[in-house]
Design an enzyme around this catalytic site. Structure first.
Site, mmCIF file in Angstrom:
data_model
loop_
_atom_site.group_PDB
_atom_site.id
_atom_site.type_symbol
_atom_site.label_atom_id
_atom_site.label_comp_id
_atom_site.label_asym_id
_atom_site.label_seq_id
_atom_site.Cartn_x
_atom_site.Cartn_y
_atom_site.Cartn_z
ATOM 1 N N ASP A 166 0.852 -1.196 0.000
ATOM 2 C CA ASP A 166 0.000 0.000 0.000
ATOM 3 C C ASP A 166 0.889 1.248 0.000
ATOM 4 O OD1 ASP A 166 -1.830 2.007 0.420
ATOM 5 O OD2 ASP A 166 -2.250 1.459 2.515
ATOM 6 N N ASN A 223 -0.318 4.480 -0.812
ATOM 7 C CA ASN A 223 -0.997 5.755 -0.557
ATOM 8 C C ASN A 223 -1.805 5.768 0.747
ATOM 9 O OD1 ASN A 223 -3.166 4.218 -1.201
ATOM 10 N ND2 ASN A 223 -3.941 5.495 -2.861
ATOM 11 N N ASP A 259 -4.186 3.827 2.216
ATOM 12 C CA ASP A 259 -5.617 3.579 2.419
ATOM 13 C C ASP A 259 -5.911 2.132 2.793
ATOM 14 O OD1 ASP A 259 -5.103 2.317 0.075
ATOM 15 O OD2 ASP A 259 -6.615 3.358 -1.124
ATOM 16 N N ASP A 316 -1.443 -1.016 -4.040
ATOM 17 C CA ASP A 316 -1.640 -0.174 -5.229
ATOM 18 C C ASP A 316 -0.349 -0.046 -6.034
ATOM 19 O OD1 ASP A 316 -0.030 1.774 -3.890
ATOM 20 O OD2 ASP A 316 -1.802 2.295 -2.712
ATOM 21 N N ASP A 355 -3.134 -9.267 -17.057
ATOM 22 C CA ASP A 355 -4.140 -10.320 -17.054
ATOM 23 C C ASP A 355 -5.209 -9.947 -18.078
ATOM 24 O OD1 ASP A 355 -5.673 -12.571 -15.987
ATOM 25 O OD2 ASP A 355 -4.540 -12.230 -14.141
ATOM 26 N N ASP A 363 -5.098 -18.175 -6.640
ATOM 27 C CA ASP A 363 -6.234 -19.103 -6.626
ATOM 28 C C ASP A 363 -6.023 -20.325 -5.748
ATOM 29 O OD1 ASP A 363 -7.818 -17.618 -8.317
ATOM 30 O OD2 ASP A 363 -7.052 -18.583 -10.127
HETATM 31 C C1 NOJ Z 1 -9.271 -17.660 -12.935
HETATM 32 C C2 NOJ Z 1 -8.737 -16.590 -12.037
HETATM 33 O O1 NOJ Z 1 -7.392 -16.847 -11.764
HETATM 34 C C3 NOJ Z 1 -9.608 -16.584 -10.813
HETATM 35 O O2 NOJ Z 1 -9.083 -15.796 -9.791
HETATM 36 C C4 NOJ Z 1 -10.964 -16.134 -11.214
HETATM 37 O O3 NOJ Z 1 -11.831 -16.205 -10.110
HETATM 38 C C5 NOJ Z 1 -11.538 -16.985 -12.353
HETATM 39 N N1 NOJ Z 1 -10.577 -17.282 -13.366
HETATM 40 C C6 NOJ Z 1 -12.664 -16.278 -13.020
HETATM 41 O O4 NOJ Z 1 -12.170 -15.159 -13.714
#
Ligand code: NOJ
Length: 551
Positions: free
Chosen positions: A22, A24, A26, A30, A99, A322
């Site tokens: 972080d 800034n 908050d 960022d 991404d 994930d």
């Molecule tokens: C894969 C991403 O890595 C995950 O974080 C996301 O929830 C799902 N795709 C849906 O976009």
């Protein structure tokens, strides 16, 4: 190596921006924070950064529900700040990968706001609308269809209701995707990680899926769908004009179907992020746990190593936003340091491009929150409420504690200062209480730390042709506690040994190496010379040997 293969000698660091740093004040990570930490990232020995989504998003799925593809989320900064980060990263020799989330948008995206209004507006066909839903389940939240009164129709959402699926069959949608790619490539980014890319083409007619399977019951109708390679070729064209790298994320992909994206006339990706090796302690999803099985981890890695050899290139990872933290899964929190380092060795020397997720390099571990309400992640809540209903509440919570993506999303632990040095104020999410001893500052000062070990691994990899380009072979694949593999290039061989047990382990070397002069180039225990035939708990060794002595 071709002009478009610059990624092969590289490794990447993944930033999930909300929890990185972080800048800034908050409580939310960022791009100001990232800017200040670029030297740290460089010093790790990586060559690039993959940013999880930085775009405006209502955060139903923390950034993976995008409401504007050509801007920066105000929580993270501005386009100007992004440009500054990009410029500084490039000056430091770090590539930047964005991404690209194109299977779905946010329901708050302008396209969807328009599309939902009527059946005949310029955006009406941008999403997948039906009068009658089929039986598909969404991966995040109940049925995969949501009713929209304004159109008197249902829209498809494979993930949450707030993530409507784009209709990739509409050429205008594909044109939009190319325009998004171009926008970022023109700004100077070096490539994309393409979210659930194998899901973007759905089977015509959207037939019903299996009736009694939870979550992914329609998968056979949307994974590697009928037009996928056609559409991917269009995106490839745009990326290739800029020599940009494309890394696909392929949930539930097999090596066989991945190869079609990675080789031959349909080649549309440089690497595929697969999940096989993440299933060594679970079925299908981390929530359906089983005891960790080394054989399953090894066989997944070896399968991809062998099948891609000479044809395609692997994406190597153990953690990302994930998955729960790897030490808590495949290693041991008791042998925290040893297993954290050993796990690094188990994958960083395979053939492919390694990815290291923020905090992995200091051995961050899972957080265990005390109630389901404290978990932020939509998938954790969904699994608690839907998938695990057969279990009593207490057990369900235990499963969430072991499986939640939130464990990878706690603020990065920079120091032992309040809030782990992540922010001056209370962060948006819980800090793991172990931050006073697992943090960057402490590990910087300890030459024996996991952090320094990652640096050594990356240094070794970068300076060895065998570790970069050598052939791969696994020894003793059936061994339940030992992972042993070699990488060979010309007459140089590297032999990698990883013990996955907290007991001492007697090992013998393969014949090819027995009796040769072995130089121990890396070990996760100090003071070892590599001659003992007993591996200590979670010991990892890397030997270098000259293999041909004949004329
Ligand atoms: C894969 C991403 O890595 C995950 O974080 C996301 O929830 C799902 N795709 C849906 O976009």
């Amino acid at each position: 190596m071709g002009k478009n293969e610059w990624f092969k000698e590289m490794s990447f660091y993944q930033i999930w921006p909300r929890s990185f740093a972080d800048g800034n004040g908050d409580g939310i990570g960022d791009l100001y924070g990232v800017y200040d930490k670029l030297e740290y990232i460089k010093a790790l020995g990586v060559d690039g950064i993959w940013f999880s989504p930085l775009y405006p998003s209502p955060n139903a799925d923390y950034g993976y529900d995008i409401s504007d593809y050509k801007n920066i989320h105000p929580d993270f900064g501005t386009l100007e700040q992004f440009d500054k980060v990009l410029q500084k990263a490039h000056q430091l020799g770090l590539k930047i990968i964005m991404d690209l989330v194109i299977n779905h948008t946010s329901d708050e995206h302008f396209w969807f706001q328009e599309s939902r209004k009527s059946r005949d507006n310029p955006y009406s066909n941008y999403y997948i609308w039906r009068d009658q839903p089929n039986n598909w389940e969404s991966l995040f939240e109940g049925k995969a269809w949501e009713y929209e009164p304004m159109r008197d129709q249902y829209y498809l959402h494979l993930f949450s209701k707030k993530q409507p699926d784009l209709n990739m069959d509409d050429p205008k949608v594909r044109e939009e995707v190319r325009s998004v790619m171009q926008f970022w490539l023109d700004r100077g980014v070096d490539g994309f990680r393409e979210d659930v890319i194998n899901f973007i083409s759905k089977r015509d007619g959207l037939p019903d899926g299996l009736p009694f399977v939870p979550l992914a019951n329609g998968i056979m109708h949307y994974k590697d769908g009928p037009h996928i390679h056609e559409y991917m070729a269009e995106f490839r064209k745009t990326a290739q004009q800029y020599h940009a790298v494309q890394i696909g994320e392929g949930p539930m992909t097999t090596v066989h179907s991945a190869l079609r994206y990675l080789t031959g006339k349909d080649k549309s990706l440089d690497m595929m992020i697969s999940f096989d090796h993440m299933l060594a302690d679970c079925f299908m999803t981390e929530y359906l746990q089983k005891p960790f099985q080394l054989k399953s981890y090894k066989s997944a890695l070896s399968r991809w190593q062998y099948r891609l050899a000479g044809k395609a290139w692997n994406a190597l990872y153990l953690e990302n936003h994930d998955h729960p933290r790897i030490i808590s899964r495949y290693g041991s929190e008791i042998f925290w340091k040893e297993s954290g380092k050993m796990l690094a060795v188990s994958y960083l020397f395979l053939q492919g491009t390694p990815f290291i997720y923020q905090g992995q390099e200091i051995g961050m571990t899972n957080i265990r929150l005390s109630s389901i309400e404290q978990y932020e992640d939509i998938a954790s809540r969904n699994n608690y409420d839907r998938l695990l209903t057969y279990e009593p509440a207490e057990k369900r919570l235990k499963r969430v504690q072991a499986s939640s993506r939130d464990s990878a999303r706690t603020p990065m632990q920079w120091s032992s200062a309040p809030y782990a040095g992540f922010s001056q104020v209370k962060p948006w999410f819980f800090v793991n209480p172990n931050y006073p001893y697992i943090n960057v500052e402490t590990e910087e000062q300890d030459p024996d730390s996991i952090l320094h070990f990652y640096r050594r691994c990356l240094h070794l990899r970068r300076h060895s042709k065998a570790l970069l380009f050598g052939t791969y072979h696994e020894f003793f694949p059936k061994h339940p506690h030992l992972y042993m593999y070699e990488r060979v290039y010309q007459d140089i061989g590297y032999l990698v040994l990883c013990s996955f047990t907290e007991k001492n382990l007697s090992v013998r070397l393969p014949e090819k190496y027995a009796g040769r002069k072995l130089q121990l180039v890396l070990c996760n225990y100090s003071g070892r010379d590599g001659t003992s035939s007993v591996l200590l708990p979670y010991e990892a060794r890397v030997y270098r040997a000259r293999l041909k002595t004949s004329t």
